[in-house]
Enzyme design. Structure first.
Site, short mmCIF file in Angstrom:
data_model
loop_
_atom_site.label_atom_id
_atom_site.label_comp_id
_atom_site.label_asym_id
_atom_site.label_seq_id
_atom_site.Cartn_x
_atom_site.Cartn_y
_atom_site.Cartn_z
N TRP A 328 -47.46 -10.49 -80.27
CA TRP A 328 -48.29 -11.62 -80.73
C TRP A 328 -47.99 -12.01 -82.16
O TRP A 328 -48.87 -12.01 -83.02
CB TRP A 328 -49.78 -11.31 -80.58
CG TRP A 328 -50.22 -11.31 -79.17
CD1 TRP A 328 -50.52 -12.38 -78.40
CD2 TRP A 328 -50.40 -10.16 -78.33
NE1 TRP A 328 -50.87 -11.97 -77.13
CE2 TRP A 328 -50.81 -10.62 -77.07
CE3 TRP A 328 -50.25 -8.79 -78.52
CZ2 TRP A 328 -51.07 -9.76 -76.00
CZ3 TRP A 328 -50.51 -7.93 -77.47
CH2 TRP A 328 -50.92 -8.42 -76.22
N CYS A 412 -54.47 -13.51 -82.76
CA CYS A 412 -54.06 -12.66 -81.65
C CYS A 412 -53.44 -13.57 -80.62
O CYS A 412 -52.49 -14.27 -80.88
CB CYS A 412 -55.31 -11.96 -81.13
SG CYS A 412 -55.13 -11.33 -79.49
N CYS A 413 -54.04 -13.58 -79.47
CA CYS A 413 -53.58 -14.48 -78.42
C CYS A 413 -54.19 -15.84 -78.68
O CYS A 413 -53.51 -16.82 -78.87
CB CYS A 413 -54.03 -13.97 -77.06
SG CYS A 413 -54.43 -12.25 -77.06
N GLY A 726 -53.00 -15.52 -72.63
CA GLY A 726 -53.01 -15.30 -74.07
C GLY A 726 -51.67 -15.06 -74.74
O GLY A 726 -51.60 -14.97 -75.95
#
Lengths: 751, 256
Positions: A328, A412-413, A726
């Site tokens: 990520w 993050c995602c 994600g």
């Protein structure tokens, strides 16, 4: 007010009075409303380097997913001298710096947990260093050991039964985005001076626990800033002072990110919102005639190439949760300012163009901060990139901006965080589908045949009653909320203590705001199960001890989430609202602000494995639907009906993100490229204008996945990238189980 | 339409919220139940029978469902009614389209034209339909009447009449032709079809739909024997050739 010679030509005042990159961007960026025709192809140097890197990636895959691992050196900012993609071509690298001494070699990072670091080595046939083992077991405690010292028996049981799982107690929590731009804009020395000033203001009256801790933390941060300088010096750069041109700006910024990925192996290690910022430097150089467009693209290509090289040593249970070796390295483009102006610059095109110059790639996790109000030319270009590469994701700037302002990053995602102002306590997720089973069975876990939850009264009789189940579910969710929050409090207390992210936090305001990111797994299945109980007639099948282990619908078919049917969708809204408000009433560590996500990454497969038969007809052990996606096969009215169901979930109640992944057959998107672009833009506009949060867009047919699964060695599949919940991932790097899961999801392909 | 009792109830096979090839832009699609033709390559045989429709809806209910997708339609999307054969339920379609048009929504009808009768008794209702339909998507299965009968069980004469009627009345059309190797792709027929289309006004698009065998599973499920089992999808070369013969690239009205 500070003045620096490197700032010549830059406008504005506030950002000189304080550390304020947002103000700098707003005062200096140049919006671009043209199309992609200005873009340049990859340079010879880019092609040479990218070919070398691809050869290394092939070798990595041939060796079972890991090219090389460190056993004898503990990773740190100055643990290694300089490293390059290839020593012989190092002069071609416009952006330098790698995590260890060799490309794609995975560093040894024991602070999160020595057991895990050693397990990762042994899994790939490496022998852990005995001396380091002794140090990190005998003389220095690590995060994982500390967490288990403090866990209660109930927490351990809940963890083992997987009602809460995927917790960052065996890996770094990640999800903190250092404001790496600060190094380019201010130089390290100024940042140190500011941190020294902050420190001098802490604990001046009475030294409480919090003050003592903060003074220690700031000291750690300053030490890291100094080490960053040293690290840069080994590559021949002096980052004490601000960057004077575009190349330095990219390099300075990257050194900040490199510091993060040398010291932390967090689940998500985002790059942040850097595109518009860097464009300011590139524009200045282009205007001054000291940089060409070709050189500008080369800088961005090389920076992105570095983001494609980030590697961490992971353990098998991590790979099960987050399949395909993701890091990520999330990086944003586009977005709008508070007063509604487009923030699209030429650099946003350059970042997206890397997917054309160097082919599709899962990293960096390119995220478009979307608004229907962005200019058509840009929307059509991102649609083209989606259709051609399936490598980018979309998040709705119109719903995020009111909460996070106009300088947030995706940490993050899909979760937003104000760049340089916030950090997040990542909390994985609670399995509400399993919680529903606990509610029905009075805390008994039928997958483990063990009492895990409290021994409340179970559902009686032969049929499930809606009001009875809802009441029991709420009670059980209350128990789960208590346990979940307490568990996360324990984890983050220990993470701060034993695996503090000093490098990242040195680039964030000292007075940092903290969010507490909880999550839901099994969302669609709880909705469909409650709908089944309400609109169908669900008979219970009990085991010999009387626990419900399966269900039969003897009544009408029931509405399912994903068809724009309010009867089902409203249950989802209720479920979200109920759980987030339970979390909000609990006491969270360091007064962090609770948020909620409906996001599973690829862990939907693992969560499903430990979840029994459900009233909606889902079979035991099969994957849960990912993120906020409807259940497998539930969508009967096509893509837009599904999107409408998702769009009903209020983002304000799920500020950590509502992830949705959809796959569209190219033929079902329009007759030709032009129509497909137009139609995809219309889909995005229609979805986000209704307040939806996130969309992963894949454009390919199921045939391609099946062929890729059978012939993973075909050259065209080497970089074949797909979006999953994600993030993006190379399809060939997923486990067979994960591949099957992706294949079994809905493809929108009615013709 | 006056009282509730007069409201025509639509027999509907299914709805698709995201249609993108049947009419301009993104479209809400209603697939009507019922068709008389028995095209040998039909990929929706489950829509033939008028009995046991999976859903019924009033025009108002269909409209209420459709407008939920308005935000996705952009400048040129709208609704398309397909089937089955939608013209078997002309009253329903007319009322549904009337409601849409009243609200400024673009309407398209995807039809084989088979129910068309060139007589005043039918035309009275058909004119009403025309007045609320922005686009007709007309399938011409075969230009040769005998071949058409073999392929579908019905004559094409009234279908060609319908095309002329639409042309004479200034209605916009897309003409579609399913290309089945060995059955609908011989050069003389394609030339004849091209000549026929050439006589029509307001043809915005001419499309070749390459035959595919994805419908076979449905025939098997319904226990009907499928006579084209050995027929393959046309090659890229065959498709290109047919496109040339039908001059599809010169019909550009759909680009707006």
């Amino acid at each position: 007010m500070v003045e620096k010679s490197q700032w010549s030509g830059f406008k504005g005042r506030m950002w000189k009075l304080e550390i304020n990159v947002r103000d700098f961007i707003n005062k200096n960026y140049t919006p671009y409303d043209g199309d992609e025709s200005f873009l340049e192809p990859a340079t010879e140097a880019t092609n040479v380097l990218w070919d070398k890197l691809q050869a290394l990636q092939r070798e990595e895959r041939a060796r079972g997913g890991v090219l090389d691992m460190e056993t004898d050196v503990v990773s740190g900012l100055t643990a290694y001298g300089p490293g390059y993609i290839d020593e012989t071509t190092k002069d071609l690298e416009k952006v330098v710096g790698i995590q260890t001494d060799k490309p794609l070699k995975r560093a040894f990072m024991p602070y999160g947990g020595i057991k895990m670091a050693e397990k990762a080595l042994m899994q790939y046939g490496y022998t852990p260093n005995a001396k380091l083992h002794e140090i990190f077991t005998k003389y220095h405690k690590t995060h994982n050991d500390a967490v288990f010292d403090a866990y209660t028996p109930e927490m351990k049981k809940a963890r083992h039964s997987h009602i809460i799982t995927g917790l960052p107690d065996t890996y770094g929590r990640g999800r903190i985005v250092g404001d790496y731009r600060r190094i380019a804009l201010y130089g390290i020395d100024h940042l140190i001076a500011m941190k020294e000033r902050d420190k001098s203001r802490v604990g001046t009256m009475y030294m409480a626990d919090a003050d003592i801790r903060l003074r220690e933390e700031i000291s750690e941060q300053i030490r890291c800033l100094q080490a960053m300088k040293e690290m840069a010096t080994s590559y021949g750069f002096n980052i004490s002072e601000p960057a004077k041109d575009a190349r330095e700006a990219v390099q300075w910024l990257y050194f900040g990110y490199l510091a993060a990925i040398k010291t932390q192996n967090g689940a998500a290690m985002s790059v942040g919102r850097v595109s518009t910022f860097l464009d300011i430097y590139i524009e200045r150089d282009l205007k001054a005639g000291i940089l060409t467009e070709q050189e500008a693209q080369e800088l961005i290509d090389h920076f992105v190439m570095k983001c494609r090289m980030v590697k961490f040593a992971r353990i098998p249970s991590y790979n099960e949760l987050f399949s395909g070796d993701p890091v990520w390295a999330t990086l944003e483009v586009a977005g709008t300012t508070i007063d509604g102006k487009s923030m699209v610059t030429k650099n946003d095109y350059r970042f997206l163009h890397t997917l054309e110059n160097m082919g599709p790639s899962p990293e960096p996790n390119l995220t478009v901060l979307y608004s229907s109000k962005l200019q058509e030319s840009f929307k059509r270009y991102v649609a083209k990139i989606s259709i051609d590469t399936s490598s980018i994701q979309y998040e709705n700037d119109d719903v995020m901006k009111p909460i996070w302002g106009d300088d947030y990053s995706i940490c993050c995602c899909v979760s937003a965080t104000q760049t340089g102002k916030e950090m997040q306590f990542f909390g994985a997720r609670a399995n509400l589908a399993k919680c529903l089973m606990y509610a029905i069975n009075g805390g008994w876990d039928t997958d483990y045949n063990e009492q895990i939850g409290p021994r409340y009264r179970r559902c009686q009789g032969n049929y499930l009653d809606y009001d009875d189940v809802v009441e029991k579910l709420q009670t059980m969710m209350g128990w789960l909320a208590d346990l979940y929050v307490n568990t996360l409090n324990t984890i983050h207390y220990m993470h701060d203590k034993y695996y503090y992210e000093a490098a990242l936090l040195s680039l964030i305001d000292t007075n940092v705001r903290r969010t507490f990111a909880t999550g839901i797994a099994g969302f669609s299945h709880v909705i469909d199960s409650l709908s089944a109980i309400k609109y169908g007639r669900i008979r219970i099948i009990r085991d010999e001890m009387g626990y419900a282990v399966d269900f039969v619908n003897e009544g009408d078919d029931f509405p399912r989430y994903g068809n724009d049917d309010d009867r089902a969708d409203e249950i989802g809204v209720w479920l979200l609202e109920t759980f987030i408000n339970m979390i909000k009433t609990r006491k969270t560590y360091r007064n962090s602000e609770p948020t909620m996500s409906i996001l599973t990454i690829t862990s939907n497969v693992v969560y499903g494995k430990y979840t029994g038969n459900l009233p909606d007809g889902r079979r035991a052990s099969t994957p849960l639907a990912p993120g906020a996606n409807p259940s497998y096969g539930a969508e009967k009215n096509g893509l837009l009906a599904s999107l409408n169901s998702l769009a009903k979930l209020p983002y304000a109640w799920a500020l950590d993100g509502i992830s949705n992944t959809q796959t569209i057959n190219p033929e079902a998107l329009g007759h030709d490229e032009e129509e497909r672009k137009t139609n995809l833009v219309n889909v995005l506009d229609g979805y986000f204008d209704q307040g939806a949060h996130h969309l992963n867009v894949n454009v390919f047919g199921i045939d391609k996945l099946l062929d890729c699964q059978e012939h993973p060695d075909k050259p065209e599949y080497a970089n074949f990238t797909i979006r999953v919940s994600g993030y993006a991932v190379k399809f060939i790097s997923l486990t067979r189980e994960q591949q099957d899961d992706v294949i079994s999801r809905t493809f929108h392909d009615r013709m | 339409m006056t009282g509730c009792n007069d409201t025509p109830l639509g027999l509907i096979n299914s709805i698709e919220s995201f249609g993108s090839v049947d009419g301009p832009g993104v479209r809400f699609m209603l697939f009507m139940q019922g068709c008389r033709m028995r095209c040998r390559y039909c990929h929706n045989p489950e829509t033939w029978s008028m009995d046991n429709a999976p859903m019924t809806m009033t025009p108002q209910e269909a409209f209420d469902k459709a407008v939920r997708y308005r935000s996705y339609w952009g400048k040129n999307g709208g609704v398309t009614v397909s089937g089955g054969e939608a013209m078997l339920q002309m009253e329903f379609v007319t009322e549904f389209f009337r409601l849409c048009r009243q609200d400024g929504i673009n309407t398209a009808l995807d039809t084989s034209g088979q129910p068309f009768v060139n007589e005043e008794g039918f035309l009275e209702g058909f004119r009403k339909l025309c007045s609320v339909t922005d686009l007709f998507i007309l399938d011409i299965k075969h230009i040769d009447d005998e071949e058409h009968k073999k392929l579908t069980g019905f004559s094409n004469r009234n279908i060609l009449d319908m095309a002329r009627f639409l042309s004479d009345n200034g209605k916009h059309m897309w003409i579609r032709h399913v290309l089945v190797p060995g059955i609908t792709d011989d050069e003389p027929s394609l030339r004849k079809l091209d000549a026929f289309i050439g006589t029509l006004a307001n043809v915005d698009r001419v499309e070749i739909l390459p035959y595919h065998s994805l419908g076979i599973a449905k025939w098997d499920k319904l226990g009907i024997s499928y006579s084209l089992r050995d027929v393959r999808s046309p090659s890229a070369e065959q498709i290109r050739n047919a496109n040339e013969l039908l001059h599809t690239s010169s019909y550009n009205g759909y680009k707006g």
